[in-house]
Motif scaffolding. Sequence first.
Motif, mmCIF file in Angstrom:
data_model
loop_
_atom_site.group_PDB
_atom_site.id
_atom_site.type_symbol
_atom_site.label_atom_id
_atom_site.label_comp_id
_atom_site.label_asym_id
_atom_site.label_seq_id
_atom_site.Cartn_x
_atom_site.Cartn_y
_atom_site.Cartn_z
ATOM 1 N N LYS A 121 0.806 -0.932 -0.006
ATOM 2 C CA LYS A 121 -0.133 0.211 -0.444
ATOM 3 C C LYS A 121 0.476 1.376 0.686
ATOM 4 O O LYS A 121 0.270 2.556 -0.850
ATOM 5 N N ASN A 141 -1.340 -3.389 -17.921
ATOM 6 C CA ASN A 141 -2.835 -4.355 -17.938
ATOM 7 C C ASN A 141 -1.954 -5.263 -17.621
ATOM 8 O O ASN A 141 -2.720 -6.445 -17.805
ATOM 9 N N MET A 142 -1.322 -5.567 -16.169
ATOM 10 C CA MET A 142 -1.147 -6.670 -15.382
ATOM 11 C C MET A 142 -1.799 -6.844 -14.491
ATOM 12 O O MET A 142 -2.334 -5.475 -14.044
ATOM 13 N N ARG A 143 -2.091 -8.007 -13.893
ATOM 14 C CA ARG A 143 -3.001 -8.368 -13.102
ATOM 15 C C ARG A 143 -2.431 -8.187 -11.925
ATOM 16 O O ARG A 143 -0.868 -7.769 -11.631
ATOM 17 N N HIS A 144 -2.900 -7.373 -10.996
ATOM 18 C CA HIS A 144 -2.299 -6.746 -9.156
ATOM 19 C C HIS A 144 -2.939 -6.809 -7.997
ATOM 20 O O HIS A 144 -3.809 -6.968 -8.424
ATOM 21 N N ILE A 145 -2.121 -7.559 -7.312
ATOM 22 C CA ILE A 145 -2.698 -7.169 -5.950
ATOM 23 C C ILE A 145 -2.233 -6.459 -5.075
ATOM 24 O O ILE A 145 -0.824 -6.667 -4.779
ATOM 25 N N MET A 146 -2.619 -5.769 -3.928
ATOM 26 C CA MET A 146 -2.222 -4.577 -3.300
ATOM 27 C C MET A 146 -2.077 -5.280 -1.812
ATOM 28 O O MET A 146 -2.912 -6.058 -1.284
ATOM 29 N N ILE A 147 -1.045 -4.801 -1.268
ATOM 30 C CA ILE A 147 -0.990 -5.597 0.178
ATOM 31 C C ILE A 147 -0.683 -4.759 0.912
ATOM 32 O O ILE A 147 -0.153 -3.182 1.162
ATOM 33 N N ARG A 148 -1.265 -5.260 2.525
ATOM 34 C CA ARG A 148 -1.520 -4.396 3.267
ATOM 35 C C ARG A 148 0.487 -4.233 3.566
ATOM 36 O O ARG A 148 1.478 -4.570 4.195
ATOM 37 N N ASP A 195 3.419 -6.407 4.899
ATOM 38 C CA ASP A 195 3.149 -6.563 5.675
ATOM 39 C C ASP A 195 3.285 -8.538 5.268
ATOM 40 O O ASP A 195 2.715 -8.393 4.294
ATOM 41 N N ASP A 197 0.437 -10.914 6.072
ATOM 42 C CA ASP A 197 -0.706 -10.636 4.092
ATOM 43 C C ASP A 197 -0.340 -11.001 2.986
ATOM 44 O O ASP A 197 -0.598 -11.245 2.670
ATOM 45 N N GLU A 200 -0.574 -14.770 3.202
ATOM 46 C CA GLU A 200 -1.963 -15.570 2.782
ATOM 47 C C GLU A 200 -2.158 -14.978 1.631
ATOM 48 O O GLU A 200 -3.004 -16.107 0.788
ATOM 49 N N THR A 201 -1.779 -13.590 1.268
ATOM 50 C CA THR A 201 -2.526 -13.597 -0.308
ATOM 51 C C THR A 201 -1.789 -14.838 -1.190
ATOM 52 O O THR A 201 -2.278 -14.928 -2.475
ATOM 53 N N ILE A 252 -3.098 -18.317 -1.886
ATOM 54 C CA ILE A 252 -4.475 -18.515 -1.771
ATOM 55 C C ILE A 252 -4.228 -18.332 -3.652
ATOM 56 O O ILE A 252 -4.756 -19.525 -4.785
ATOM 57 N N ASN A 253 -3.153 -18.027 -4.225
ATOM 58 C CA ASN A 253 -2.960 -17.571 -5.439
ATOM 59 C C ASN A 253 -1.365 -18.640 -5.947
ATOM 60 O O ASN A 253 -1.033 -18.152 -6.725
#
Lengths: 371, 129
Positions: free
Chosen positions: A117, A131-138, A146, A149, A152-153, A156-157
């Motif tokens: 973040k 156009n990239m897949r992305h996930i923001m982490i705490r 974190d 976090d 754990e993320t 899942i992926n």
Amino acid sequence: MSLEQTLRDRLEEFVKRIEKNTKSYIGYPVSKDFEYSELAELLKYPLNNLGDPFVDSTWKVDSREFEREVIEFFAELLRAPENNWWGYVTNGGTEGNLYGLYLARELYPKGICYFSKETHYSVAKNLHLLNMRHIMIRTTENGEIDYDDLKETIRINRESPAIIFANSGTTMTEAKDDISKISGILDEFSIANRYIHSDAALCGAINPFLEPRPSYDFADGADSISISGHKFVGSPIPCGIVIARKDNVDRIARSIAYIGCLDTTITGSRNGFTPMVLWYAIKKWGKEGLAKRAQHGLSTAEYAEKQLKEIGINAWRNPNAITVVLPEVPSAVKEKYQLATANGITHLICMPNVQKQDIDNFVKDLKKELQ
Amino acid sequence: MRTITIVAQDRLGLMADVTELLAESTINIESIEASKVDSTALIKIISDDADTAYTLLVEAGFHVVSQAGLLVRLKDEPGALARVSRTLAENDIDIRGVNIVDQHDGYELVAISCCDSNKAKEVLSDIVV
């Protein structure tokens, strides 16, 4: 070629304003203690390092030989793998980050980019552009990713390749993501398809001189690293350096006939003057000089933190950081010292040009405003 | 007509700032409605020029979620987002992007863009804002 009088007057006034504004800031990570007048002669020429810095081009008004020396210097500093590194002088950290993400995407088109973040806002823009897949982490309170976090993320992926965008020196608090820890998480889930980009815009040229040395470079597992040239090193024109593993770069290179060169960089035409600025700086200072700059910044930051605490301000720093974080200051002080503020916090960044006297002036003004 | 949602700390003058910014660029707003989640304001704008509005607002520093995204409210703790990812994966919903847009009082507002927003809204109905 010359300007009419009114325009010359305007230019003269502008120069005075810039001189005044340059004197006062202590809130932005931009060095101002540079002197490059020996390079002024070069401004007469249309220097352009178009194409790959390591391949000769049909265009000969360039500073590629100097650019190569700059890249080689930083490759060594960042512990790049012998005979497997490549890089170029960019327009700044954002371009270097874009380059790293582009390489990652080419290698792992189905990968997910994980970033914290506290990552620089330009990264979200880059991810969108690519156009990239992305996930923001705490992040934790100090601004570091974190790891729980993230773990754990990723759990899942785990079927998707993992592209990690790690920060070495976040914008507001100079927090540093530990890429050895991150690599450990990827190892735990046996994720072989991985890419780690290290955004070391401010700290890339400071970290090698810290004890303990932060985990952020090629020896720690990075696949590409972006450093800003106008931050810690100092440049009148924004610039940066990006270095990546050469075998990854070779996969995306395409040959372009009319410049007789390979298309490996983000932009076509590239600034030929800024490599000279960086070359001058590394030749003038060398590693020893950069180490002294880092130590000066740390000692000033330690002093600033102490002085602020003495007047009752809740100031703090991440370990070995030149950024001092404090609660948001009154507007008058913010304006005078050009201090960046976000989410209720302000920071001072003790760049090499910041002296104890500057800190004393700031603390005095702050104390007066708070009374 | 497309919808965009601004996520911002609720404060006096927020709506005025947003509408003035869009008016300066003559963005036609079909409808605008505001709601609150705790101390966070959500301003939903429907416009036939949502793309331009989105760009203007982002450049002005606002967090904006496009129509293709959904907004969820989660506890601000490790693994919270991962559980959402699992739920979506179990329902064959492919995630494009996840961005934390606001955090306060132990909760976070997260913008998720995925391949099937409608299905995602159904599956995550208990946490969608």
